[in-house]
Scaffold this motif. Sequence first.
Motif, PDB file in Angstrom:
ATOM      1  N   SER A   6       0.826  -1.200   0.000  1.00 16.14           N
ATOM      2  CA  SER A   6       0.000   0.000   0.000  1.00 16.14           C
ATOM      3  C   SER A   6       0.863   1.253   0.000  1.00 16.14           C
ATOM      4  O   SER A   6       1.862   1.332   0.680  1.00 16.14           O
ATOM      5  CB  SER A   6      -0.913   0.014   1.227  1.00 16.14           C
ATOM      6  N   ALA A   7       0.458   2.235  -0.776  1.00 16.30           N
ATOM      7  CA  ALA A   7       1.160   3.523  -0.773  1.00 16.30           C
ATOM      8  C   ALA A   7       0.171   4.658  -0.544  1.00 16.30           C
ATOM      9  O   ALA A   7       0.302   5.735  -1.096  1.00 16.30           O
ATOM     10  CB  ALA A   7       1.899   3.718  -2.091  1.00 16.30           C
ATOM     11  N   LEU A   8      -0.896   4.363   0.241  1.00 22.58           N
ATOM     12  CA  LEU A   8      -1.923   5.358   0.499  1.00 22.58           C
ATOM     13  C   LEU A   8      -1.681   5.970   1.870  1.00 22.58           C
ATOM     14  O   LEU A   8      -1.809   5.314   2.888  1.00 22.58           O
ATOM     15  CB  LEU A   8      -3.316   4.716   0.453  1.00 22.58           C
ATOM     16  N   PHE A   9      -1.303   7.244   1.901  1.00 22.87           N
ATOM     17  CA  PHE A   9      -1.020   7.912   3.156  1.00 22.87           C
ATOM     18  C   PHE A   9      -1.730   9.258   3.159  1.00 22.87           C
ATOM     19  O   PHE A   9      -2.206   9.714   2.131  1.00 22.87           O
ATOM     20  CB  PHE A   9       0.484   8.156   3.334  1.00 22.87           C
ATOM     21  N   CYS A  10      -1.750   9.895   4.308  1.00 18.83           N
ATOM     22  CA  CYS A  10      -2.359  11.213   4.440  1.00 18.83           C
ATOM     23  C   CYS A  10      -1.339  12.207   4.953  1.00 18.83           C
ATOM     24  O   CYS A  10      -0.736  11.989   6.005  1.00 18.83           O
ATOM     25  CB  CYS A  10      -3.556  11.145   5.390  1.00 18.83           C
ATOM     26  N   VAL A 501      23.788  10.444 -20.077  1.00 24.32           N
ATOM     27  CA  VAL A 501      25.059   9.792 -20.386  1.00 24.32           C
ATOM     28  C   VAL A 501      25.591  10.252 -21.737  1.00 24.32           C
ATOM     29  O   VAL A 501      26.806  10.290 -21.967  1.00 24.32           O
ATOM     30  CB  VAL A 501      24.903   8.257 -20.357  1.00 24.32           C
ATOM     31  N   ILE A 502      24.699  10.662 -22.633  1.00 21.85           N
ATOM     32  CA  ILE A 502      25.108  11.037 -23.991  1.00 21.85           C
ATOM     33  C   ILE A 502      24.985  12.537 -24.225  1.00 21.85           C
ATOM     34  O   ILE A 502      25.947  13.212 -24.607  1.00 21.85           O
ATOM     35  CB  ILE A 502      24.288  10.256 -25.037  1.00 21.85           C
ATOM     36  N   GLU A 503      23.791  13.097 -24.009  1.00 23.32           N
ATOM     37  CA  GLU A 503      23.592  14.520 -24.245  1.00 23.32           C
ATOM     38  C   GLU A 503      22.428  15.026 -23.397  1.00 23.32           C
ATOM     39  O   GLU A 503      21.552  14.269 -23.002  1.00 23.32           O
ATOM     40  CB  GLU A 503      23.314  14.815 -25.723  1.00 23.32           C
ATOM     41  N   LEU A 504      22.449  16.336 -23.132  1.00 18.27           N
ATOM     42  CA  LEU A 504      21.368  16.957 -22.367  1.00 18.27           C
ATOM     43  C   LEU A 504      20.127  17.123 -23.247  1.00 18.27           C
ATOM     44  O   LEU A 504      20.186  16.971 -24.463  1.00 18.27           O
ATOM     45  CB  LEU A 504      21.824  18.319 -21.827  1.00 18.27           C
ATOM     46  N   GLY A 505      19.025  17.457 -22.590  1.00 13.75           N
ATOM     47  CA  GLY A 505      17.795  17.720 -23.322  1.00 13.75           C
ATOM     48  C   GLY A 505      16.605  16.912 -22.838  1.00 13.75           C
ATOM     49  O   GLY A 505      15.461  17.265 -23.111  1.00 13.75           O
ATOM     50  N   GLY A 506      16.853  15.835 -22.113  1.00 18.86           N
ATOM     51  CA  GLY A 506      15.767  15.015 -21.610  1.00 18.86           C
ATOM     52  C   GLY A 506      15.257  15.499 -20.267  1.00 18.86           C
ATOM     53  O   GLY A 506      15.879  16.314 -19.580  1.00 18.86           O
ATOM     54  N   SER A 507      14.097  14.984 -19.884  1.00 15.18           N
ATOM     55  CA  SER A 507      13.529  15.329 -18.585  1.00 15.18           C
ATOM     56  C   SER A 507      12.601  14.212 -18.124  1.00 15.18           C
ATOM     57  O   SER A 507      12.185  13.357 -18.914  1.00 15.18           O
ATOM     58  CB  SER A 507      12.748  16.651 -18.657  1.00 15.18           C
ATOM     59  N   VAL A 508      12.308  14.225 -16.821  1.00 10.72           N
ATOM     60  CA  VAL A 508      11.321  13.311 -16.254  1.00 10.72           C
ATOM     61  C   VAL A 508      10.427  14.117 -15.328  1.00 10.72           C
ATOM     62  O   VAL A 508      10.773  15.227 -14.892  1.00 10.72           O
ATOM     63  CB  VAL A 508      11.965  12.147 -15.467  1.00 10.72           C
ATOM     64  N   GLU A 509       9.272  13.546 -15.021  1.00 10.08           N
ATOM     65  CA  GLU A 509       8.392  14.133 -14.022  1.00 10.08           C
ATOM     66  C   GLU A 509       8.114  13.094 -12.944  1.00 10.08           C
ATOM     67  O   GLU A 509       7.843  11.927 -13.260  1.00 10.08           O
ATOM     68  CB  GLU A 509       7.096  14.620 -14.661  1.00 10.08           C
ATOM     69  N   VAL A 510       8.219  13.526 -11.706  1.00 12.57           N
ATOM     70  CA  VAL A 510       7.914  12.671 -10.562  1.00 12.57           C
ATOM     71  C   VAL A 510       6.569  13.127 -10.022  1.00 12.57           C
ATOM     72  O   VAL A 510       6.449  14.232  -9.474  1.00 12.57           O
ATOM     73  CB  VAL A 510       9.010  12.766  -9.488  1.00 12.57           C
ATOM     74  N   ASP A 511       5.558  12.280 -10.202  1.00  9.15           N
ATOM     75  CA  ASP A 511       4.210  12.651  -9.779  1.00  9.15           C
ATOM     76  C   ASP A 511       4.058  12.623  -8.268  1.00  9.15           C
ATOM     77  O   ASP A 511       3.253  13.372  -7.709  1.00  9.15           O
ATOM     78  CB  ASP A 511       3.178  11.714 -10.413  1.00  9.15           C
ATOM     79  N   SER A 512       4.818  11.750  -7.600  1.00  7.88           N
ATOM     80  CA  SER A 512       4.664  11.637  -6.152  1.00  7.88           C
ATOM     81  C   SER A 512       5.861  10.923  -5.545  1.00  7.88           C
ATOM     82  O   SER A 512       6.563  10.167  -6.223  1.00  7.88           O
ATOM     83  CB  SER A 512       3.388  10.873  -5.798  1.00  7.88           C
ATOM     84  N   PHE A 513       6.074  11.187  -4.260  1.00  7.94           N
ATOM     85  CA  PHE A 513       7.015  10.425  -3.440  1.00  7.94           C
ATOM     86  C   PHE A 513       6.271  10.021  -2.182  1.00  7.94           C
ATOM     87  O   PHE A 513       5.688  10.871  -1.494  1.00  7.94           O
ATOM     88  CB  PHE A 513       8.237  11.250  -3.067  1.00  7.94           C
ATOM     89  N   SER A 514       6.280   8.719  -1.862  1.00 12.70           N
ATOM     90  CA  SER A 514       5.606   8.210  -0.672  1.00 12.70           C
ATOM     91  C   SER A 514       6.620   7.601   0.273  1.00 12.70           C
ATOM     92  O   SER A 514       7.466   6.803  -0.136  1.00 12.70           O
ATOM     93  CB  SER A 514       4.555   7.153  -1.048  1.00 12.70           C
ATOM     94  N   LEU A 515       6.539   7.983   1.537  1.00 10.85           N
ATOM     95  CA  LEU A 515       7.378   7.418   2.585  1.00 10.85           C
ATOM     96  C   LEU A 515       6.507   6.573   3.493  1.00 10.85           C
ATOM     97  O   LEU A 515       5.472   7.032   3.989  1.00 10.85           O
ATOM     98  CB  LEU A 515       8.048   8.530   3.390  1.00 10.85           C
ATOM     99  N   ASP A 516       6.923   5.331   3.710  1.00 10.87           N
ATOM    100  CA  ASP A 516       6.137   4.377   4.479  1.00 10.87           C
ATOM    101  C   ASP A 516       7.031   3.708   5.505  1.00 10.87           C
ATOM    102  O   ASP A 516       8.072   3.148   5.158  1.00 10.87           O
ATOM    103  CB  ASP A 516       5.542   3.320   3.538  1.00 10.87           C
TER     104      ASP A 516
END
Length: 524
Positions: A6-10, A501-516
Amino acid sequence: MKFSISALFCLLAVSPALGQTFRNPVLWNDLADNDVFRVNDTFYYSASTMHYSPGAPILQSKDLVNWEYIGHSVPTLDWGSKYDLANGTNAYVKGIWASTLRYRESNGLFYWIGCVEFSTTYIFTAPSITGPWTQSSSIDNCYYDAGMLIDDDDTMYVAHGGGTISVSQLSPDGLSEVSTQVVFTSPSDVGYIEGSRMYKYNGSYYIFNTRPADAQFVLKSTNGPFGPYVVKELLADIEGPIVGGGVPHQGSLVDTQKGDWYYMAFEDSYPGGRMPVLAPITWGSDGFPILITVNGSWGTSYEYPLPPFPVPDLNGTDLFKETKLGPQWEWNHNPDVTKFSVGNGLKLETVTVTDDIYEARNTLTHRILGPTSSGTILLDYKKMVDGDRAGLALFRDVSAWIGIVNSGSDFKVSFWNGMTLNSSTWTTSSPGSEIASVPITNGTGKIWLRAFVDVQPGQVDTGLFFYSTDGVGYTQLGSFTLNNDWEFFMGYRYAIFNFAVIELGGSVEVDSFSLDAPGLTTTG
């Protein structure tokens, strides 16, 4: 193997009231070299952060037991390009060591004072504990392991040093040095001492010092802040409350508004780090403090200093919806602020072309929660470019990670192990290698990545790495033996990274971080 976790927290969940007793450690977070003090009915806590940025985290509490992160005293480590991971340099294990934080009522300012790299002492001030914090001055003298006292007449003093302890008097504005004087040289039967904290009680002056990492001593002067001082042992080689941990030491004394006194030490608990532990203090007829032990040991439990006051739980999910990162987050070295954003998730653009996570800028870290916990991110990897690597690491001088690798024509989930820093130069000994990988075939562009840790000291400490394509069923891809050596000082952290590792220009998005915590479960 498969797990349903489970990753459901408040985020608004509160710490459970423990009646009138609390258990040590008060917080299973790496918060070493604490300086704890009180302003009216609120307690504040400052800690070391070495190369992490922003530095010198600030926590607050109403009861000395339940703490919440509220800010940092040092917004940027503005001490050269190595703090930016620039030009092939780094500042691992440099930066902010034991420092001091106090409130000065006469001018309504908070002062943070700390020495960087054994050379220069920096003074930051703020009109509010949450800032804005600015560097107000520097002193061309190292106040090593500094402890500040604002005397009854508003004069500011700083105790500092290692082996030889000095007291420096500051100018009326608290921004420069008026004088400095050696007040104590540790004798051979005491040994090397450091970690100064300075206090005044019943007209006498006290300097609190540690002999790392097995004893605590108190210096006392009845003749003013410059001594002479006499020394007495407070504790030595006592058993701490964390099974397998070290001797509680260093830290600070603090009084409550009721007039009771407490000692907040830290206990070495690697690989997790150094955890805060709390015990009551009484005062003897000779004017020296006495530690209240339980059967000769630092108690695993004591009565609450004050009525329990709940705070937001460290467990929970961060959706990165605010306009800035929460105070529980710190970057590995200073970030490039143009290459990340928050507000609708966390967006990380690649900043560094490297095959080495230790050289990659904009790696975002979060303290693990001991003794066991898991951290989980939901990663959108659709905008990664050829050669990019992004994911979640267990980060320290020996590290491992699980993440997504863009191989040009396809994506794969990959587990890497063996990333290592040299313990004498803190340069990379090994960038690690891929241990296992699985092609991604679902095509959604999103994946859940999880790292689980067990950092109970005195055993084989383990990290486990998982991935999921639906956020329900998790597959283990790798395992990792955590390094429990102390030389890196800081404990393991969860780390979110994205590098090219090769060239810049990429990106990612992190929708959430859960600590349990306690972390890994098999149902729910």
